[in-house]
Scaffold this active site. Structure first.
Site, mmCIF file in Angstrom:
data_model
loop_
_atom_site.group_PDB
_atom_site.id
_atom_site.type_symbol
_atom_site.label_atom_id
_atom_site.label_comp_id
_atom_site.label_asym_id
_atom_site.label_seq_id
_atom_site.Cartn_x
_atom_site.Cartn_y
_atom_site.Cartn_z
ATOM 1 N N ASP A 260 -125.920 43.651 37.705
ATOM 2 C CA ASP A 260 -126.047 45.266 37.664
ATOM 3 C C ASP A 260 -125.406 45.599 39.015
ATOM 4 O O ASP A 260 -124.890 44.416 39.257
ATOM 5 C CB ASP A 260 -127.925 45.527 37.551
ATOM 6 C CG ASP A 260 -127.730 47.128 37.621
ATOM 7 O OD1 ASP A 260 -129.419 47.299 37.404
ATOM 8 O OD2 ASP A 260 -126.628 47.767 37.448
ATOM 9 N N GLU A 461 -132.871 56.946 39.177
ATOM 10 C CA GLU A 461 -133.207 55.330 40.410
ATOM 11 C C GLU A 461 -134.059 55.878 41.225
ATOM 12 O O GLU A 461 -135.883 56.217 41.133
ATOM 13 C CB GLU A 461 -131.664 54.259 40.337
ATOM 14 C CG GLU A 461 -131.259 54.127 39.494
ATOM 15 C CD GLU A 461 -130.491 53.263 39.408
ATOM 16 O OE1 GLU A 461 -128.667 53.442 38.796
ATOM 17 O OE2 GLU A 461 -130.577 51.988 39.549
HETATM 18 C C1 GLC Z 1 -127.122 50.877 37.792
HETATM 19 C C2 GLC Z 1 -128.215 51.044 36.432
HETATM 20 C C3 GLC Z 1 -127.973 50.747 35.857
HETATM 21 C C4 GLC Z 1 -126.327 50.990 35.287
HETATM 22 C C5 GLC Z 1 -125.418 50.415 35.984
HETATM 23 C C6 GLC Z 1 -123.978 51.076 35.882
HETATM 24 O O1 GLC Z 1 -127.489 50.617 39.367
HETATM 25 O O2 GLC Z 1 -129.086 49.637 37.380
HETATM 26 O O3 GLC Z 1 -128.330 51.386 34.131
HETATM 27 O O4 GLC Z 1 -125.712 50.754 33.980
HETATM 28 O O5 GLC Z 1 -125.839 50.703 37.304
HETATM 29 O O6 GLC Z 1 -124.058 52.299 36.745
#
Ligand code: GLC
Length: 585
Positions: A260, A461
């Site tokens: 991630d 988030e």
């Molecule tokens: C974010 C998220 C993830 C997302 C990624 C790209 O922090 O945790 O769900 O797909 O980064 O944006």
């Protein structure tokens, strides 16, 4: 593989952020993937054609690299192609789960893929397979259900819809975030699951937490994203037991695992160096590194480690094979580019009709008192001629879309095209009924009923994490109810909740004659009026247990817990229900 240099192999394992790499660098290095993080639209603008022009330039650059390996372009299409202005925005997953409609979920995913592929992207970072247990967590709305078996059904449908046999308008799906994100202490985003690995292994079994990934793999998911959370203090990004022993050896996953966004930075390593973190993630089982701004250092670490004999070229080859296989399976070598004619598919009336249907089916009627001896409130509403609509959220497209819309966090305001709840009501019954709108509930004394919209301010988030004291609507919104009752004590109060989770409404329940959970419905707010005044009844049901107070969350799944709305709650227009007594907080 045999044609590739070490540097070209490692370049395939990188996923920089759009803003940190140019098409020329993509071409010179043969980069394997680029992403647009939440909201990262092209510098020329946020219209579909701006996105297409940019992403197409990056893909063409990859094809001009020495070996011309097509590039995976990843984007968070989590409720439609939601970064793009004018795209169809569907209800967030919490609402999709409430529909109980797997056929609809697959259709939504197909449309999401079509509108995503249209801008040139070929990888959606969806579906989220979390099953939130604690609604203090800011990502609760990204989950279909608290029940992993239900998540498994919706996740599989969503994967099938996105990948759709790798037809012309399909995209790669991404089963995320692996694993345990819904079980962190106090619902803290990226937090710790406070149990030993042995206890977590038992939880995987007892709560069926692997089911969503088993189903997604069976549905053909070609990518999995590692989760930020830790288990027993160990980050999933560095957990070889989870990423390799369980995901690969036990579940048989053969696609690619991506880290991630900056996720490997959180891995605890002896000396805290970046090199140790990269090597720990590689050893655990990460194949592609979502290192938005550190990707060049990441490349250097891997190349040097092979050249110094610290890691074998076989381990690099394993990840590169997985990445290339995904690209071959998707047909990217045959069809790497998008036909610009596909742009016409974005935000079409047909797509919006499907989103409108999803809004209808996602509504959950939770309280519905009798208005008279013969009629419930929701039945009587259809006969009333003087109706108020109250609250800023009633007329705000950004609020009803929630996070991950146009920008990473979403925001209030006219951020994209669509129909607000109020506009939908006015279009439906504005001719035959007197509809009055008020942002704050003042001067409405003549209304027979008020549809009072309480709404969360958009978030994503960690920005959405709450504590046990603030999982409530803003007091300025809650005060509207008393303001209305002071003007006319006979006025029926219908609460319409625009929230990404079961939110504390203990002090509002008794003041309301009816309560509807509308979640985060997206761009087609007219779906609400379709049920309130049109030919559709309520069919949605709760996929999350809704306690009276946030202080009860930890116990809400126990037998003795007295909750406000039990899992599965959902009335039709003619039904009413006796709620539990409000416990002392
Ligand atoms: C974010 C998220 C993830 C997302 C990624 C790209 O922090 O945790 O769900 O797909 O980064 O944006």
């Amino acid at each position: 593989m045999q044609y590739m240099t070490l540097k070209e192999k490692v370049a395939q394992m990188m996923q920089p952020e759009r803003m940190d790499i140019s098409p020329t660098m993509v071409k010179n290095l043969g980069i394997g993937s680029v992403l647009s993080g939440g909201g990262a639209s092209s510098s020329s603008g946020n219209k579909p054609e701006d996105w297409y022009a940019y992403i197409n330039s990056v893909e063409e650059a990859a094809l001009e690299a020495r070996l011309g390996i097509p590039l995976l372009y990843g984007i968070d299409s989590v409720h439609g192609d939601n970064n793009v202005y004018g795209a169809t925005i569907f209800p967030h997953n919490i609402g999709i789960g409430a529909t109980g409609d797997l056929v609809l979920a697959e259709e939504i995913a197909e449309i999401t893929a079509e509108e995503t592929h249209a801008i040139g992207a070929n990888w959606a970072f969806a579906p989220c397979l979390g099953n939130a247990q604690n609604e203090l967590w800011g990502r609760t709305y990204e989950c279909f259900s608290e029940d992993a078996d239900v998540v498994a059904q919706f996740g599989a449908a969503y994967v099938s819809g996105l990948q759709n046999g790798f037809g012309d308008t399909s995209v790669a799906a991404c089963a995320k975030h692996y694993i345990g994100e819904g079980y962190t202490f106090m619902g803290v985003n990226q937090g710790n699951v406070n149990m030993s690995e042995e206890e977590f292994a038992e939880l995987l079994e007892s709560e069926h937490l692997l089911e969503p990934y088993i189903s997604a793999i069976e549905a053909g998911a070609v990518t999995v994203m590692a989760s930020y959370n830790s288990v027993d203090g160990k980050k999933c990004h560095g957990n070889k037991w989870l990423l390799t022993d369980v995901l690969r050896d036990q579940l048989g996953f053969e696609g690619l695992v991506i880290s991630d966004y900056d996720g490997i930075d959180q891995i605890k390593v002896p000396n805290g160096t970046y090199k140790e973190k990269v090597l720990a993630a590689l050893d655990a089982g990460v194949d592609m590194f979502m290192e938005p701004y550190d990707w060049e250092d990441c490349m250097d670490v891997l190349i040097d480690a092979v050249q110094d004999g610290e890691i074998s070229i076989d381990r690099i080859n394993l990840s590169v094979e997985r990445i290339l296989k995904v690209k071959f399976d998707m047909g990217l070598f045959e069809h790497p580019l998008t036909d610009p004619a596909e742009l016409e598919a974005i935000g079409t009336p047909e797509h919006r009709e499907v989103a409108r249907q999803a809004v209808r089916e996602s509504l959950v009627l939770l309280k519905n008192d009798m208005a008279t001896e013969e009629q419930t409130v929701m039945e009587a509403l259809r006969d009333y001629t003087d109706i108020a609509v109250v609250g800023k959220g009633a007329n705000d497209i950004g609020t009803q879309c929630g996070g991950w819309t146009i920008t990473w966090t979403g925001m209030a305001g006219h951020i994209t095209e669509g129909t607000t709840v109020l506009e939908g009501i006015e279009q439906a019954v504005g001719e035959e009924k007197h509809i009055t709108y008020s942002e704050d509930g003042s001067e409405l004394g003549d209304a027979q009923a008020a549809i009072v919209v309480l709404s969360e301010i958009p978030y994503s988030e960690t920005g959405g994490d709450r504590n046990k004291g603030n999982l409530i609507f803003m007091s300025s919104q809650r005060q509207m109810i008393d303001r209305l009752k002071e003007q006319n004590s006979d006025m029926k109060i219908i609460l319409l909740l625009l929230s990404g989770r079961p939110i504390t409404i203990a002090e509002e329940v008794k003041k309301a004659d009816a309560i509807i959970a509308a979640w985060l419905p997206g761009s087609e707010g007219q779906g609400v009026a379709d049920v309130l005044f049109g030919d559709y009844d309520f069919t949605g049901h709760l996929e999350f247990t809704w306690p009276w107070y946030a202080s009860d969350i930890d116990d809400k799944h126990t037998e003795e817990s007295v909750v406000l709305f039990p899992y599965g709650s959902g009335l039709t227009r003619s039904e009413t229900v006796e709620l539990s007594e409000k416990p002392e907080q």
